[in-house]
Structures are given as C-alpha cells and as structure tokens.
Design a protein around this motif. Structure first.
Motif, mmCIF file in Angstrom:
data_model
loop_
_atom_site.group_PDB
_atom_site.id
_atom_site.type_symbol
_atom_site.label_atom_id
_atom_site.label_comp_id
_atom_site.label_asym_id
_atom_site.label_seq_id
_atom_site.Cartn_x
_atom_site.Cartn_y
_atom_site.Cartn_z
ATOM 1 N N GLY A 1 0.788 -1.227 0.000
ATOM 2 C CA GLY A 1 0.000 0.000 0.000
ATOM 3 C C GLY A 1 0.817 1.272 0.000
ATOM 4 O O GLY A 1 0.268 2.356 -0.176
ATOM 5 N N LEU A 2 2.127 1.175 0.214
ATOM 6 C CA LEU A 2 2.981 2.369 0.197
ATOM 7 C C LEU A 2 3.246 2.807 -1.239
ATOM 8 O O LEU A 2 3.271 1.986 -2.153
ATOM 9 C CB LEU A 2 4.297 2.071 0.903
ATOM 10 C CG LEU A 2 4.196 1.747 2.397
ATOM 11 C CD1 LEU A 2 5.564 1.360 2.940
ATOM 12 C CD2 LEU A 2 3.647 2.937 3.155
ATOM 13 N N PRO A 3 3.459 4.102 -1.451
ATOM 14 C CA PRO A 3 3.751 4.556 -2.813
ATOM 15 C C PRO A 3 5.123 4.091 -3.271
ATOM 16 O O PRO A 3 6.036 3.909 -2.463
ATOM 17 C CB PRO A 3 3.691 6.074 -2.710
ATOM 18 C CG PRO A 3 3.858 6.389 -1.276
ATOM 19 C CD PRO A 3 3.367 5.205 -0.505
ATOM 20 N N CYS A 4 5.250 3.878 -4.568
ATOM 21 C CA CYS A 4 6.541 3.516 -5.158
ATOM 22 C C CYS A 4 7.477 4.715 -5.015
ATOM 23 O O CYS A 4 7.086 5.855 -5.232
ATOM 24 C CB CYS A 4 6.344 3.157 -6.626
ATOM 25 S SG CYS A 4 7.877 2.826 -7.517
ATOM 26 N N GLY A 5 8.703 4.501 -4.691
ATOM 27 C CA GLY A 5 9.640 5.602 -4.476
ATOM 28 C C GLY A 5 10.418 5.992 -5.713
ATOM 29 O O GLY A 5 11.171 6.963 -5.695
ATOM 30 N N ASN A 6 10.235 5.271 -6.821
ATOM 31 C CA ASN A 6 10.988 5.552 -8.047
ATOM 32 C C ASN A 6 10.438 6.774 -8.761
ATOM 33 O O ASN A 6 9.308 7.208 -8.530
ATOM 34 C CB ASN A 6 10.933 4.350 -8.991
ATOM 35 C CG ASN A 6 11.621 3.148 -8.412
ATOM 36 O OD1 ASN A 6 12.580 3.267 -7.660
ATOM 37 N ND2 ASN A 6 11.128 1.971 -8.770
ATOM 38 N N TYR A 7 11.251 7.301 -9.670
ATOM 39 C CA TYR A 7 10.813 8.413 -10.498
ATOM 40 C C TYR A 7 10.122 7.864 -11.738
ATOM 41 O O TYR A 7 10.516 6.845 -12.294
ATOM 42 C CB TYR A 7 11.993 9.287 -10.912
ATOM 43 C CG TYR A 7 12.533 10.103 -9.770
ATOM 44 C CD1 TYR A 7 11.857 11.228 -9.334
ATOM 45 C CD2 TYR A 7 13.702 9.747 -9.124
ATOM 46 C CE1 TYR A 7 12.336 11.982 -8.279
ATOM 47 C CE2 TYR A 7 14.185 10.495 -8.067
ATOM 48 C CZ TYR A 7 13.496 11.608 -7.652
ATOM 49 O OH TYR A 7 13.964 12.344 -6.614
ATOM 50 N N GLY B 1 5.849 10.670 -18.233
ATOM 51 C CA GLY B 1 4.919 9.623 -17.838
ATOM 52 C C GLY B 1 4.448 9.772 -16.414
ATOM 53 O O GLY B 1 4.835 10.697 -15.698
ATOM 54 N N LYS B 2 3.623 8.816 -16.006
ATOM 55 C CA LYS B 2 3.075 8.841 -14.660
ATOM 56 C C LYS B 2 3.604 7.703 -13.801
ATOM 57 O O LYS B 2 3.449 7.733 -12.595
ATOM 58 C CB LYS B 2 1.545 8.761 -14.721
ATOM 59 C CG LYS B 2 0.921 9.943 -15.422
ATOM 60 C CD LYS B 2 -0.577 9.820 -15.475
ATOM 61 C CE LYS B 2 -1.177 11.010 -16.198
ATOM 62 N NZ LYS B 2 -2.627 10.939 -16.240
ATOM 63 N N VAL B 3 4.191 6.687 -14.449
ATOM 64 C CA VAL B 3 4.706 5.535 -13.715
ATOM 65 C C VAL B 3 6.162 5.284 -14.092
ATOM 66 O O VAL B 3 6.633 5.725 -15.135
ATOM 67 C CB VAL B 3 3.867 4.267 -13.986
ATOM 68 C CG1 VAL B 3 2.467 4.405 -13.421
ATOM 69 C CG2 VAL B 3 3.808 3.952 -15.458
ATOM 70 N N CYS B 4 6.835 4.544 -13.207
ATOM 71 C CA CYS B 4 8.237 4.218 -13.447
ATOM 72 C C CYS B 4 8.341 3.029 -14.410
ATOM 73 O O CYS B 4 7.349 2.403 -14.771
ATOM 74 C CB CYS B 4 8.941 3.914 -12.132
ATOM 75 S SG CYS B 4 8.348 2.421 -11.320
ATOM 76 N N ARG B 5 9.548 2.703 -14.792
ATOM 77 C CA ARG B 5 9.795 1.605 -15.710
ATOM 78 C C ARG B 5 9.315 0.280 -15.130
ATOM 79 O O ARG B 5 8.753 -0.556 -15.840
ATOM 80 C CB ARG B 5 11.295 1.548 -16.024
ATOM 81 C CG ARG B 5 11.682 0.530 -17.038
ATOM 82 C CD ARG B 5 13.180 0.519 -17.249
ATOM 83 N NE ARG B 5 13.924 0.351 -16.000
ATOM 84 C CZ ARG B 5 14.124 -0.817 -15.389
ATOM 85 N NH1 ARG B 5 13.622 -1.918 -15.883
ATOM 86 N NH2 ARG B 5 14.813 -0.878 -14.279
ATOM 87 N N VAL B 6 9.486 0.098 -13.833
ATOM 88 C CA VAL B 6 9.102 -1.150 -13.181
ATOM 89 C C VAL B 6 7.587 -1.340 -13.199
ATOM 90 O O VAL B 6 7.087 -2.458 -13.333
ATOM 91 C CB VAL B 6 9.630 -1.174 -11.728
ATOM 92 C CG1 VAL B 6 9.149 -2.393 -10.982
ATOM 93 C CG2 VAL B 6 11.133 -1.076 -11.714
#
Length: 137
Positions: free
Chosen positions: A17-23, A28-33
């Motif tokens: 439930g924690l937010p992803c810490g990547n840029y 875009g709105k999401v990271c590569r992962v």
C-alpha cells in the motif's frame, strides 16, 4: 543547498500500500518497473512532452507578440509626434493616422507585428522521439 530533482514520482503503489519511491519516466506517470516500458505508456508520455513543448512555444510567441506590438505602437506615436509637432500627451489616434497620410516616415508605415513561431522554441526531433516513432506498427 542540495539539488532538487523536478521529476515526477511514480503514481503506482506497492503491494503493502505504500507509494513507489521511483521516479516516473520522462513525461509519464509511472516508473519503468510499473509499466513505463510499455509501448503505449511511452507513446502517451512522448505525446505529453510534445504538448507541453507546444504550449511553451505558444506562450513564448504570445509574450513576444505583446512586446513587439507595444514597441510598434510607441514608435508610431513618437513618429507622429515628430511629424505633427505635437506633444505625445496631446496626440489622439486620428493624429497618428493623419501623420501617416502626410508623411513617409518609416515608423508610421511599418506593418503591425504578427504572431510568429520561432523554431528555436518548438518541439524538436530528439532521440526519444525517433525511438517512439520506430516502435509504431
């Protein structure tokens, strides 16, 4: 003072439930992962970057037009004042027109500035743009 990164953080959440810490990927709105490598996500991000670039170019062109029109109007009033021998404070719009009719002063006959887009501020064909275009079916 520490450098600040203006990039956006990934909008995805982890399993806990924690937010992803990547840029997020650029534009875009999401990271590569979290899906930033997907073709449709890259295309949407590239589209957002191009739209932002176009908006910046339009804003710069509008500011430039505003400055040029002000300078043009001031030059016309000053030229009319010189031609007619009237103080600038006493001139009215019809005086500028009559001065243009009786004089060949270049400032009185200069065309009104128009909106123009300077290629320096528009979208460019970058390597990222080329890559997205190659991926298209």
């Amino acid at each position: 003072m520490a450098r600040v990164r203006w990039a956006r953080k990934c909008a995805a959440r982890r399993r806990n439930g924690l937010p992803c810490g990547n840029y997020a990927i650029s534009g875009g709105k999401v990271c590569r992962v979290h899906g930033g490598s997907a073709r449709q996500v890259r295309r949407a991000a590239q589209r957002r970057l191009l739209e932002a670039s176009a908006y910046r170019a339009l804003a710069a062109a509008m500011e430039r037009l505003k400055r040029e029109r002000t300078d043009w109007a001031v030059a016309r009033v000053l030229a009319a004042s010189d031609v007619l021998g009237i103080a600038v404070e006493q001139l009215v719009r019809s005086d500028v027109w009559s001065a243009a009719a009786i004089s060949d002063h270049p400032d009185l006959h200069a065309p009104e500035p128009r909106l123009r887009f300077d290629r320096r501020f528009g979208p460019r064909g970058t390597a990222a743009t080329q890559k997205v275009k190659r991926d298209a079916p």
